[in-house]
Design a protein around this motif. Structure first.
Motif, PDB file in Angstrom:
ATOM      1  N   PHE A  88     -20.081 -31.969  26.699  1.00  0.00           N
ATOM      2  CA  PHE A  88     -21.114 -30.990  27.051  1.00  0.00           C
ATOM      3  C   PHE A  88     -21.690 -31.394  28.405  1.00  0.00           C
ATOM      4  CE2 PHE A  88     -24.852 -28.292  26.546  1.00  0.00           C
ATOM      5  CZ  PHE A  88     -24.368 -27.264  25.735  1.00  0.00           C
ATOM      6  N   TYR A 146     -28.815 -33.481  18.562  1.00  0.00           N
ATOM      7  CA  TYR A 146     -27.373 -33.358  18.347  1.00  0.00           C
ATOM      8  C   TYR A 146     -26.577 -33.684  19.605  1.00  0.00           C
ATOM      9  CZ  TYR A 146     -22.823 -31.081  18.085  1.00  0.00           C
ATOM     10  OH  TYR A 146     -21.476 -30.826  18.167  1.00  0.00           O
ATOM     11  N   ILE A 147     -27.037 -33.176  20.748  1.00  0.00           N
ATOM     12  CA  ILE A 147     -26.211 -33.248  21.951  1.00  0.00           C
ATOM     13  C   ILE A 147     -26.396 -34.553  22.728  1.00  0.00           C
ATOM     14  CG2 ILE A 147     -27.650 -32.284  23.822  1.00  0.00           C
ATOM     15  CD1 ILE A 147     -24.094 -31.108  22.764  1.00  0.00           C
ATOM     16  N   ASN A 148     -27.522 -35.238  22.563  1.00  0.00           N
ATOM     17  CA  ASN A 148     -27.767 -36.448  23.338  1.00  0.00           C
ATOM     18  C   ASN A 148     -26.708 -37.539  23.140  1.00  0.00           C
ATOM     19  OD1 ASN A 148     -29.376 -38.042  25.174  1.00  0.00           O
ATOM     20  ND2 ASN A 148     -30.043 -39.216  23.392  1.00  0.00           N
ATOM     21  N   SER A 205     -28.542 -35.647  28.952  1.00  0.00           N
ATOM     22  CA  SER A 205     -29.366 -34.552  28.446  1.00  0.00           C
ATOM     23  C   SER A 205     -30.833 -34.974  28.443  1.00  0.00           C
ATOM     24  CB  SER A 205     -28.920 -34.143  27.038  1.00  0.00           C
ATOM     25  OG  SER A 205     -28.963 -35.241  26.157  1.00  0.00           O
ATOM     26  N   LYS A 240     -19.715 -26.824  17.515  1.00  0.00           N
ATOM     27  CA  LYS A 240     -19.495 -28.265  17.618  1.00  0.00           C
ATOM     28  C   LYS A 240     -18.840 -28.581  18.964  1.00  0.00           C
ATOM     29  CE  LYS A 240     -21.044 -28.648  13.481  1.00  0.00           C
ATOM     30  NZ  LYS A 240     -22.467 -29.086  13.307  1.00  0.00           N
ATOM     31  N   PHE A 241     -19.251 -29.695  19.543  1.00  0.00           N
ATOM     32  CA  PHE A 241     -18.779 -30.034  20.878  1.00  0.00           C
ATOM     33  C   PHE A 241     -18.263 -31.469  20.934  1.00  0.00           C
ATOM     34  CE2 PHE A 241     -21.985 -26.736  21.389  1.00  0.00           C
ATOM     35  CZ  PHE A 241     -21.331 -25.826  22.209  1.00  0.00           C
ATOM     36  N   PHE A 249     -31.427 -29.463  18.820  1.00  0.00           N
ATOM     37  CA  PHE A 249     -30.200 -29.429  19.620  1.00  0.00           C
ATOM     38  C   PHE A 249     -30.127 -30.666  20.511  1.00  0.00           C
ATOM     39  CE2 PHE A 249     -27.450 -28.193  23.175  1.00  0.00           C
ATOM     40  CZ  PHE A 249     -26.330 -27.791  22.455  1.00  0.00           C
ATOM     41  N   TYR A 250     -31.258 -31.093  21.028  1.00  0.00           N
ATOM     42  CA  TYR A 250     -31.277 -32.313  21.830  1.00  0.00           C
ATOM     43  C   TYR A 250     -30.811 -33.510  21.000  1.00  0.00           C
ATOM     44  CZ  TYR A 250     -33.013 -36.363  24.356  1.00  0.00           C
ATOM     45  OH  TYR A 250     -33.106 -37.586  24.980  1.00  0.00           O
ATOM     46  N   ILE A 252     -25.271 -21.871  25.529  1.00  0.00           N
ATOM     47  CA  ILE A 252     -24.569 -22.837  24.673  1.00  0.00           C
ATOM     48  C   ILE A 252     -23.246 -22.252  24.196  1.00  0.00           C
ATOM     49  CG2 ILE A 252     -24.683 -24.019  22.435  1.00  0.00           C
ATOM     50  CD1 ILE A 252     -27.732 -24.310  22.995  1.00  0.00           C
ATOM     51  N   ILE A 272     -23.666 -37.034  22.679  1.00  0.00           N
ATOM     52  CA  ILE A 272     -22.460 -36.524  23.347  1.00  0.00           C
ATOM     53  C   ILE A 272     -22.637 -36.544  24.858  1.00  0.00           C
ATOM     54  CG2 ILE A 272     -20.978 -34.474  23.616  1.00  0.00           C
ATOM     55  CD1 ILE A 272     -21.801 -33.740  20.718  1.00  0.00           C
ATOM     56  N   GLN A 273     -23.834 -36.190  25.318  1.00  0.00           N
ATOM     57  CA  GLN A 273     -24.138 -36.149  26.757  1.00  0.00           C
ATOM     58  C   GLN A 273     -25.426 -36.937  27.002  1.00  0.00           C
ATOM     59  OE1 GLN A 273     -24.295 -36.420  30.101  1.00  0.00           O
ATOM     60  NE2 GLN A 273     -22.717 -34.796  30.012  1.00  0.00           N
TER      61      GLN A 273
END
Length: 300
Positions: free
Chosen positions: A233, A256-258, A264, A229-230, A253-254, A160, A260-261
């Motif tokens: 991703f 948070y990132i889902n 995922s 922070k992204f 984290f999933y 990450i 954005i991407q």
């Protein structure tokens, strides 16, 4: 089970009496414990033999010792980079050779294992910088190759952090990431550090936090992957056992990132402990995880 019991005993011996330990002032007695556990951790990599059909070539990339599995398959124009776990303090090629050789056979693809520098002798950001430099060199040398990144435990956090460094440098992102039991929250604040402790015979909050302090060298906020922070991703697959204290690291984290991407993916493996393929590469759950990763990587 025998290896899990041995791990419990060794971790009990390794618990530090002073959580305020940093690389600059690390006690000789603590370093002795660390070196003893490094030797023990290496033996865990011998619980099953490596796959002897897979070729292994030692190399140096950007000054960092690395090992290429299935080098003869580079003509396929794909490389998986592997970042090992060990709470930033343990693990080497001898520890991970067997597992990665079986992964290389299953994936039928080149895998580059990076022997990054360990803390506390080499605290943050040494390992991060080495991994980024290797990645940058791979992109330069292997243009138009599909590069993926796989990591377990602390290697998941390093993966990450690599994406953050790649983002800052404006380099091309990896095609995808696959992270097994990633350790992402160095502050060890997630609820599962308490709620899953009774199920986890391998890791504990105190053990993890002590090693986070050594790795971060009094700078946890900056070193902590969960603080990054992204804006973008790569597709990332987060795999975690139900019976490990790091369960919420992957789950949170999933979450948070889902957004954005959207590609995922998160999956829990029932009854599994920390990095279960490392201990039992041929178990039903390990083979399931490997097949899940193969499908995820091939679709991204």
């Amino acid at each position: 089970m025998k290896n899990i019991v041995k791990t419990i005993v060794m971790l009990a011996v390794l618990q530090f009496t002073n959580t305020n330990v940093f690389a600059q002032t690390i006690a000789d007695s603590t370093m002795q414990k660390i070196n003893e556990f490094r030797g023990f951790y290496e033996t865990l990599g011998k619980v099953y033999p490596p796959n002897n059909t897979v070729s292994i070539n030692e190399t140096t990339i950007s000054g960092v010792k690395s090992y290429m599995f299935n080098q003869e398959m580079l003509s396929k124009k794909e490389i998986m980079v592997y970042l090992h776990g060990g709470v930033y303090t343990y693990g080497n090629f001898n520890t991970y050779q067997a597992m990665i050789s079986h992964l290389a056979r299953s994936f039928n693809s080149p895998i580059l294992y990076i022997e990054y520098a360990l803390s506390p002798e080499h605290p943050y950001p040494t390992a991060n910088n080495e991994i980024f430099n290797v990645y940058k060199e791979l992109q330069k040398k292997y243009k138009d190759y599909k590069i993926t990144v796989m990591g377990d435990s602390a290697g998941g956090g390093l993966a990450i952090a690599l994406i953050n460094d790649v983002q800052i440098a404006n380099l091309s992102m990896p095609a995808s990431l696959a992270l097994i039991s990633p350790w992402i929250d160095l502050k060890c604040d997630n609820k599962s550090y308490e709620t899953r402790q009774a199920l986890d015979p391998i890791l504990s909050k105190d053990f993890l936090y002590n090693h986070a302090l050594m790795y971060a060298s009094n700078n946890i906020q900056e070193a902590d992957p969960s603080e990054l922070k992204f804006k973008e991703f790569p597709p990332v697959f987060l795999l975690v056992g139900t019976d490990e204290v790091l369960n919420d690291d992957a789950k949170n984290f999933y979450a948070y990132i889902n957004p954005i991407q959207k590609k995922s993916k998160f999956k829990e493996y029932e009854g599994q402990k920390h990095v279960w393929p490392f201990a039992h590469i041929d178990s039903k759950e390990s083979m399931e995880a490997i097949e899940d990763i193969k499908q995820f990587i091939s679709s991204n």
